[in-house]
Motif scaffolding. Structure first.
Motif, PDB file in Angstrom:
ATOM      1  N   THR A  55     -27.613  19.349  -6.625  1.00 45.06           N
ATOM      2  CA  THR A  55     -27.519  20.533  -7.852  1.00 45.06           C
ATOM      3  C   THR A  55     -27.781  19.732  -8.752  1.00 45.06           C
ATOM      4  N   HIS A  56     -27.401  18.610  -9.606  1.00 45.72           N
ATOM      5  CA  HIS A  56     -27.955  17.768 -10.829  1.00 45.72           C
ATOM      6  C   HIS A  56     -28.009  16.371  -9.861  1.00 45.72           C
ATOM      7  N   ALA A  57     -28.563  15.476 -11.000  1.00 49.25           N
ATOM      8  CA  ALA A  57     -28.774  13.992 -10.493  1.00 49.25           C
ATOM      9  C   ALA A  57     -27.963  13.346 -11.110  1.00 49.25           C
TER      10      ALA A  57
ATOM     11  N   LEU B 119     -24.924  10.554 -11.138  1.00 54.44           N
ATOM     12  CA  LEU B 119     -24.733   9.384 -10.301  1.00 54.44           C
ATOM     13  C   LEU B 119     -23.349  10.013  -9.525  1.00 54.44           C
ATOM     14  N   ASP B 120     -23.192  10.488  -9.478  1.00 49.89           N
ATOM     15  CA  ASP B 120     -21.266  10.773  -8.610  1.00 49.89           C
ATOM     16  C   ASP B 120     -22.079  12.049  -7.729  1.00 49.89           C
ATOM     17  N   HIS B 121     -23.231  12.599  -7.578  1.00 44.34           N
ATOM     18  CA  HIS B 121     -23.419  13.634  -6.600  1.00 44.34           C
ATOM     19  C   HIS B 121     -24.863  13.062  -6.212  1.00 44.34           C
ATOM     20  N   VAL B 122     -25.631  11.525  -6.304  1.00 45.22           N
ATOM     21  CA  VAL B 122     -26.490  11.301  -5.614  1.00 45.22           C
ATOM     22  C   VAL B 122     -26.030   9.323  -5.271  1.00 45.22           C
TER      23      VAL B 122
ATOM     24  N   GLY C 164     -22.890  23.200  -8.184  1.00 41.23           N
ATOM     25  CA  GLY C 164     -22.387  21.954  -9.077  1.00 41.23           C
ATOM     26  C   GLY C 164     -21.698  21.982 -10.552  1.00 41.23           C
ATOM     27  N   ASP C 165     -21.505  20.608 -11.020  1.00 46.25           N
ATOM     28  CA  ASP C 165     -20.908  20.872 -11.905  1.00 46.25           C
ATOM     29  C   ASP C 165     -21.184  21.574 -13.023  1.00 46.25           C
ATOM     30  N   LEU C 166     -20.102  22.041 -14.236  1.00 49.60           N
ATOM     31  CA  LEU C 166     -21.154  23.657 -15.062  1.00 49.60           C
ATOM     32  C   LEU C 166     -19.932  23.655 -15.835  1.00 49.60           C
TER      33      LEU C 166
ATOM     34  N   GLY D  71     -18.654  19.258 -20.250  1.00 50.30           N
ATOM     35  CA  GLY D  71     -19.783  19.849 -19.332  1.00 50.30           C
ATOM     36  C   GLY D  71     -18.991  20.826 -17.953  1.00 50.30           C
ATOM     37  N   HIS D  72     -17.550  20.380 -18.201  1.00 51.98           N
ATOM     38  CA  HIS D  72     -16.865  20.400 -17.425  1.00 51.98           C
ATOM     39  C   HIS D  72     -15.774  22.152 -17.842  1.00 51.98           C
ATOM     40  N   LEU D  73     -15.097  22.545 -16.362  1.00 48.42           N
ATOM     41  CA  LEU D  73     -13.745  23.664 -16.427  1.00 48.42           C
ATOM     42  C   LEU D  73     -12.908  22.925 -16.234  1.00 48.42           C
TER      43      LEU D  73
ATOM     44  N   ILE E 217     -12.932  22.249  -6.345  1.00 47.64           N
ATOM     45  CA  ILE E 217     -14.017  20.328  -6.121  1.00 47.64           C
ATOM     46  C   ILE E 217     -14.437  20.276  -7.346  1.00 47.64           C
ATOM     47  N   HIS E 218     -14.038  18.410  -7.704  1.00 43.49           N
ATOM     48  CA  HIS E 218     -14.181  18.199  -8.297  1.00 43.49           C
ATOM     49  C   HIS E 218     -12.891  17.301  -9.293  1.00 43.49           C
ATOM     50  N   CYS E 219     -11.951  17.439  -8.817  1.00 45.16           N
ATOM     51  CA  CYS E 219     -10.944  17.367  -9.963  1.00 45.16           C
ATOM     52  C   CYS E 219     -11.247  15.664 -10.411  1.00 45.16           C
TER      53      CYS E 219
END
Ligand code: ZN
Ligand code: ZN
Length: 357
Positions: A86-88, A90-93, A199-201, A247-249, A311-313
């Motif tokens: 979804t985006h680069a 580091l926690d995603h790649v 992805g993160d939003l 940049g998060h919810l 996800i992503h807490c």
């Protein structure tokens, strides 16, 4: 069921052993036929630990071919055909980078938006990390193959029977401007059944460049028949202030976003009612008046039949057992969503879970 999905990691940091990473395949096919890695924060190390806990995690009784011998983590990753990112951040790649030099099996495509691939090029630069990826189809088998996923476009085939349609979503902004992440509609082509992965939003209500409404509008006509599972982040608990979301919810924003989706679903159902044969005279009248009757404002029950995996807490790692922050965030979301009566089921994605979609 269309897909089997294993949650390799679902945290949003700082726990580096549980970062965003999901492996999935069509339910009808064995893992050997090809795995899609959706995000790659955690990877082989996490899978190895999950397999120690549950050696049968990737074994499907009754599904061809019957396999009783547990897979190893490296075997599983040798079966990965492509990565979808979804985006680069580091926690995603992280694991994609760390393991890029030791992946086996066939050459693996790396699907992402152009900007995300450009960001990854700055990692695979022979400085931060060796250059283990390339744009060239004819390049060495050991290199990842950058493949641009055009956003807002048609579906792109990932592996046989599975395709994806991507949308940009806003994930905050920096000195260079808006920072985009992505949302993916992932479809099992033989049935048209899909799931939606964010992805993160950040919330549209706070964004300088709101883009999530476009995703909800694309999702609404599919709910719940062909789209009934959504993965979406909620990084923070309610106590977090709006100016420190980065940049998060948080639960209030996620509940509001789901209400926006519910409104779009009701609009679609209302429009379908207006244009149904029994309601034709009314439609004609509306056209003549050059106006469409406004949809009902009540969204109660609009998301009946939909599951939302949170996800992503973001962990606190303050010594308290069993991730109380995730539990708290889920409770807060449930209370808000139940008060709105949307009918949606809120679930926590947990590392090591196996989810049927
Ligand atoms: Zn993240
Ligand atoms: Zn991020």
């Amino acid at each position: 069921m269309s897909f089997d999905l294993v949650v390799v990691g679902e945290g949003g940091g700082p726990d580096e052993t549980n970062l965003s990473a999901y492996l999935f395949k069509p339910s009808a096919a064995p893992w050997e036929d090809g795995i899609i890695a959706l995000e790659a924060g955690s990877g082989q190390g996490a899978v190895q630990k999950l397999l120690q806990r549950d050696p049968q995690l990737f074994n499907s009784p009754g599904q061809p071919p019957e396999r009783t011998k547990p897979y190893s983590a490296s075997e599983i990753y040798s079966l990965v055909r492509c990565f979808l990112i979804t985006h680069a951040h580091l926690d995603h790649v992280n694991s994609l980078v760390i393991s890029a030099g030791s992946l086996s099996g066939p050459r693996k495509r790396l699907f992402a938006a152009k900007q995300t691939l450009t960001d990854l090029e700055s990692v695979f630069s022979d400085r931060l990390w060796p250059n283990l990826a390339s744009w060239n189809d004819d390049d060495d088998d050991h290199k990842l193959l950058y493949t641009v996923l055009d956003m807002n476009d048609a579906y792109t085939t990932l592996i046989s029977d599975v395709s994806v349609r991507g949308f940009p979503v806003s994930h905050g902004h920096n000195a260079a401007g808006n920072y985009d992440s992505a949302a993916f509609f992932i479809r099992y082509d033989p049935t048209g059944h899909e799931f939606l992965f964010f992805g993160d939003l950040e919330p549209d209500t706070l964004s300088l460049s709101p883009q999530t409404l476009t995703v909800w509008r694309a999702a609404a006509p599919k709910i719940p028949e062909s789209l009934s599972t959504i993965f979406i982040e909620c990084s923070w608990p309610s106590s977090r202030s709006d100016d420190t979301l980065y940049g998060h919810l948080k639960p209030e924003h996620l509940a509001h976003e789901l209400e926006v989706l519910a409104t779009e679903v009701m609009k679609v159902r209302h429009a379908a009612q207006v244009s149904s044969p029994s309601a034709r005279p009314a439609r004609k009248k509306q056209r003549m008046n050059n106006a469409v009757a406004s949809p009902p404002s009540d969204v109660r029950g609009a998301l009946e039949g939909v599951r939302v995996f949170v996800i992503h807490c973001k962990d606190t790692l303050d010594g308290a057992p069993d991730r109380p922050i995730q539990t708290l965030i889920i409770e807060q979301i449930k209370a808000l969503v139940e008060a709105k009566g949307l009918g949606v089921e809120i679930l926590a994605a947990r590392q090591g879970m196996r989810i049927q979609i």
